[in-house]
Design a protein around this motif. Structure first.
Motif, PDB file in Angstrom:
ATOM      1  N   LEU A  68      36.395  90.748   9.279  1.00 38.56           N
ATOM      2  CA  LEU A  68      35.954  89.371   9.420  1.00 38.56           C
ATOM      3  C   LEU A  68      34.683  89.200   8.613  1.00 38.56           C
ATOM      4  CD1 LEU A  68      36.366  88.360  13.183  1.00 38.56           C
ATOM      5  CD2 LEU A  68      37.831  87.811  11.256  1.00 38.56           C
ATOM      6  N   ASP A  69      34.692  88.247   7.706  1.00 42.80           N
ATOM      7  CA  ASP A  69      33.527  87.908   6.905  1.00 42.80           C
ATOM      8  C   ASP A  69      32.855  86.698   7.531  1.00 42.80           C
ATOM      9  OD1 ASP A  69      33.714  89.807   4.663  1.00 42.80           O
ATOM     10  OD2 ASP A  69      35.634  88.803   4.304  1.00 42.80           O
ATOM     11  N   ALA A  83      33.932  82.520  10.618  1.00 39.74           N
ATOM     12  CA  ALA A  83      34.396  83.870  10.320  1.00 39.74           C
ATOM     13  C   ALA A  83      35.696  83.712   9.540  1.00 39.74           C
ATOM     14  CB  ALA A  83      34.633  84.660  11.602  1.00 39.74           C
ATOM     15  N   MET A  84      35.783  84.398   8.420  1.00 38.58           N
ATOM     16  CA  MET A  84      36.979  84.320   7.577  1.00 38.58           C
ATOM     17  C   MET A  84      37.767  85.616   7.703  1.00 38.58           C
ATOM     18  SD  MET A  84      34.629  82.460   4.840  1.00 38.58           S
ATOM     19  CE  MET A  84      33.366  83.447   5.551  1.00 38.58           C
ATOM     20  N   ALA A  85      39.031  85.482   8.005  1.00 42.02           N
ATOM     21  CA  ALA A  85      39.893  86.641   8.224  1.00 42.02           C
ATOM     22  C   ALA A  85      40.965  86.721   7.147  1.00 42.02           C
ATOM     23  CB  ALA A  85      40.522  86.573   9.608  1.00 42.02           C
ATOM     24  N   GLY A  89      42.950  83.116   8.074  1.00 36.56           N
ATOM     25  CA  GLY A  89      42.281  81.831   8.165  1.00 36.56           C
ATOM     26  C   GLY A  89      40.804  81.912   8.460  1.00 36.56           C
ATOM     27  N   ARG A  90      40.222  80.731   8.690  1.00 29.17           N
ATOM     28  CA  ARG A  90      38.803  80.574   9.015  1.00 29.17           C
ATOM     29  C   ARG A  90      38.680  80.120  10.459  1.00 29.17           C
ATOM     30  NH1 ARG A  90      35.550  79.543   4.144  1.00 29.17           N
ATOM     31  NH2 ARG A  90      36.961  79.724   2.390  1.00 29.17           N
ATOM     32  N   TRP A  91      37.729  80.729  11.159  1.00 29.13           N
ATOM     33  CA  TRP A  91      37.540  80.417  12.558  1.00 29.13           C
ATOM     34  C   TRP A  91      36.100  79.997  12.795  1.00 29.13           C
ATOM     35  CZ3 TRP A  91      39.617  85.927  13.736  1.00 29.13           C
ATOM     36  CH2 TRP A  91      40.941  86.004  13.353  1.00 29.13           C
ATOM     37  N   ASN A  92      35.891  78.998  13.622  1.00 23.59           N
ATOM     38  CA  ASN A  92      34.546  78.549  13.977  1.00 23.59           C
ATOM     39  C   ASN A  92      33.853  79.586  14.850  1.00 23.59           C
ATOM     40  OD1 ASN A  92      34.712  76.084  12.631  1.00 23.59           O
ATOM     41  ND2 ASN A  92      35.657  75.106  14.386  1.00 23.59           N
TER      42      ASN A  92
END
Length: 98
Positions: A68-69, A83-85, A89-92
């Protein structure tokens, strides 16, 4: 405001809201520390800071291996970003200073 400190965070993942703890420190523009989630503690990697913003990665092993970035910004005692996986996808991400 510095990103240094301990943060209680929530990640809005496809598996629902996941609780975690980030313990972050800066030295110049470098961010180090740990992340705790799902019963695992991970070292912060590739961490950089620029003012009230930071980017870094955590390598998760559970529930499946993934990196996770994170891209986060501090405002007072709050922290928020994403967080970008990779292709997942992207998660808040949002949290408060512990």
């Amino acid at each position: 405001m510095s990103i240094d400190g301990t943060w209680n965070v929530t990640i809005d993942s496809p598996m629902g809201k996941q609780q975690g703890v980030l313990d972050l420190s800066t030295d110049g523009d470098k961010v180090t520390g740990t992340g705790q989630a799902m019963g695992t503690t991970m070292e912060v990697v590739d961490g950089t800071a620029n003012g009230d913003e930071a980017t870094f990665a955590l390598d998760f092993t559970r529930p499946m291996p993934m990196r996770l970035d994170f891209r986060l910004a501090v405002s007072g005692d709050s922290i928020a970003g994403e967080a970008m996986a990779g292709p997942v996808g992207r998660w808040n991400v949002a949290g408060e200073r512990a």
